[in-house]
Design a protein around this motif. Structure first.
Motif, short mmCIF file in Angstrom:
data_model
loop_
_atom_site.label_atom_id
_atom_site.label_comp_id
_atom_site.label_asym_id
_atom_site.label_seq_id
_atom_site.Cartn_x
_atom_site.Cartn_y
_atom_site.Cartn_z
N ARG A 221 0.84 -1.21 0.00
CA ARG A 221 0.00 0.00 0.00
C ARG A 221 0.87 1.26 0.00
NH1 ARG A 221 -5.21 -1.17 3.85
NH2 ARG A 221 -6.10 -2.77 2.52
N THR A 222 1.94 1.24 0.75
CA THR A 222 2.86 2.38 0.76
C THR A 222 3.45 2.58 -0.63
OG1 THR A 222 3.40 1.90 3.07
CG2 THR A 222 4.91 3.34 1.87
N GLU A 223 3.84 1.46 -1.26
CA GLU A 223 4.39 1.54 -2.62
C GLU A 223 3.35 2.06 -3.60
OE1 GLU A 223 5.93 -1.60 -5.92
OE2 GLU A 223 6.59 -1.95 -3.85
N GLN A 224 2.12 1.60 -3.49
CA GLN A 224 1.05 2.06 -4.38
C GLN A 224 0.80 3.55 -4.17
OE1 GLN A 224 -2.35 -0.40 -3.60
NE2 GLN A 224 -1.70 -2.02 -5.02
N ILE A 225 0.80 3.96 -2.92
CA ILE A 225 0.56 5.38 -2.64
C ILE A 225 1.70 6.22 -3.19
CG2 ILE A 225 0.40 7.08 -0.79
CD1 ILE A 225 -1.18 4.95 0.81
N ASP A 226 2.96 5.77 -2.91
CA ASP A 226 4.11 6.52 -3.43
C ASP A 226 4.12 6.53 -4.95
OD1 ASP A 226 4.97 7.10 -0.90
OD2 ASP A 226 6.46 5.48 -0.80
N GLY A 227 3.82 5.37 -5.56
CA GLY A 227 3.75 5.29 -7.03
C GLY A 227 2.64 6.17 -7.57
N GLY A 228 1.52 6.19 -6.87
CA GLY A 228 0.40 7.04 -7.31
C GLY A 228 0.77 8.51 -7.21
N ILE A 229 1.48 8.86 -6.15
CA ILE A 229 1.90 10.25 -6.00
C ILE A 229 2.90 10.61 -7.10
CG2 ILE A 229 3.24 11.80 -4.51
CD1 ILE A 229 1.91 10.43 -2.11
N LYS A 230 3.84 9.68 -7.37
CA LYS A 230 4.82 9.94 -8.44
C LYS A 230 4.13 10.06 -9.79
CE LYS A 230 8.79 7.79 -6.22
NZ LYS A 230 9.72 6.65 -6.22
N ARG A 231 3.19 9.16 -10.05
CA ARG A 231 2.44 9.24 -11.33
C ARG A 231 1.64 10.52 -11.40
NH1 ARG A 231 1.69 3.78 -10.14
NH2 ARG A 231 -0.41 4.20 -9.32
N ALA A 232 1.06 10.93 -10.30
CA ALA A 232 0.29 12.18 -10.28
C ALA A 232 1.22 13.37 -10.53
CB ALA A 232 -0.43 12.33 -8.95
N GLU A 233 2.41 13.35 -9.91
CA GLU A 233 3.36 14.43 -10.15
C GLU A 233 3.82 14.45 -11.59
OE1 GLU A 233 6.39 13.67 -7.27
OE2 GLU A 233 5.30 14.69 -5.64
N GLU A 234 4.08 13.27 -12.17
CA GLU A 234 4.48 13.19 -13.58
C GLU A 234 3.36 13.69 -14.49
OE1 GLU A 234 5.56 9.13 -14.19
OE2 GLU A 234 7.45 9.30 -13.08
N ALA A 235 2.14 13.27 -14.17
CA ALA A 235 0.99 13.72 -14.97
C ALA A 235 0.83 15.23 -14.85
CB ALA A 235 -0.28 13.00 -14.54
N ALA B 274 3.24 17.36 -14.20
CA ALA B 274 4.34 17.97 -14.95
C ALA B 274 4.05 17.93 -16.45
CB ALA B 274 5.65 17.24 -14.65
N GLU B 275 3.52 16.80 -16.94
CA GLU B 275 3.16 16.70 -18.36
C GLU B 275 2.05 17.69 -18.71
OE1 GLU B 275 2.12 12.70 -19.35
OE2 GLU B 275 4.09 11.92 -18.82
N ALA B 276 1.07 17.81 -17.83
CA ALA B 276 -0.02 18.76 -18.07
C ALA B 276 0.51 20.19 -18.08
CB ALA B 276 -1.10 18.61 -17.00
N LYS B 277 1.44 20.48 -17.18
CA LYS B 277 2.02 21.83 -17.14
C LYS B 277 2.81 22.10 -18.41
CE LYS B 277 4.42 24.86 -13.95
NZ LYS B 277 5.10 24.96 -12.66
N ALA B 278 3.58 21.09 -18.86
CA ALA B 278 4.35 21.24 -20.11
C ALA B 278 3.41 21.42 -21.29
CB ALA B 278 5.25 20.03 -20.32
#
Length: 186
Positions: A54-68, A70-74
């Motif tokens: 669950r910690t990994e999923q949450i961290d991965g979700g946060i990373k994916r959200a940050e990447e998304a 960043a992509e949206a901002k770009a």
């Protein structure tokens, strides 16, 4: 039964009613140790595994959200850049259209001026031709009138064309010199 109660009452005096019996405490400790070992051996690792997932999923979700994000901002920056470029291009197109419109207007004015000059020149040449024709007709008519008057004054016939032409030309030349002298005298 009264004897049982009496025996129990006598036995109960040695023991504290708030404390359980020794065998109960011993078996409770053994059961607690067995349950603790099972919990420590099987349940705790599974709980830690699920917690780690669950910690990994949450961290991965946060990373994916940050990447998304960043992509949206770009993409937003790219959109804004394209929009600014489109606005600049539209302004350039408008400016080119204005310049072309002004050029077309200038060309049309030049063509209109040329046409006007051509029409004026044509009218002037027609006017000169008509004036020349009228002057020629007036000379002929004036010559006939002068011959008629001269015949009446002289009393002889000027029917001869050569004599008449010479007399008419001489008379017209005299009129032109008189007209030129009076025009110069003004």
């Amino acid at each position: 039964m009264p004897t049982t109660i009496a025996l129990l009452a006598a036995a109960g005096e040695d023991q504290n009613p708030l404390l359980p019996a020794t065998y109960d405490i011993t078996w409770s400790i053994v059961a607690l140790v067995v349950v603790g070992l099972v919990f420590w051996k099987y349940v705790l690792p599974m709980f830690q595994k699920v917690l780690a997932e669950r910690t990994e999923q949450i961290d991965g979700g946060i990373k994916r959200a940050e990447e998304a994000q960043a992509e949206a901002k770009a993409a937003l920056e790219q959109y804004r850049a394209q929009l600014a470029e489109a606005r600049t291009e539209a302004a350039q197109i408008r400016e080119d259209a204005r310049a072309q419109g002004q050029q077309i207007i200038d060309e049309m004015k030049a063509q209109a001026q040329e046409e006007s000059d051509r029409i004026v020149a044509s009218g002037h040449s027609q006017l000169v031709a008509q004036r020349q024709q009228i002057v020629t007709e007036l000379r002929g008519e004036l010559g006939r009138t002068a011959v008629d008057l001269a015949e009446k004054v002289i009393g002889e016939s000027l029917a001869d064309d050569v004599k008449r032409a010479g007399t008419v030309d001489r008379f017209l030349n005299e009129l032109e010199t008189i007209g030129a002298n009076s025009a110069a005298g003004k």
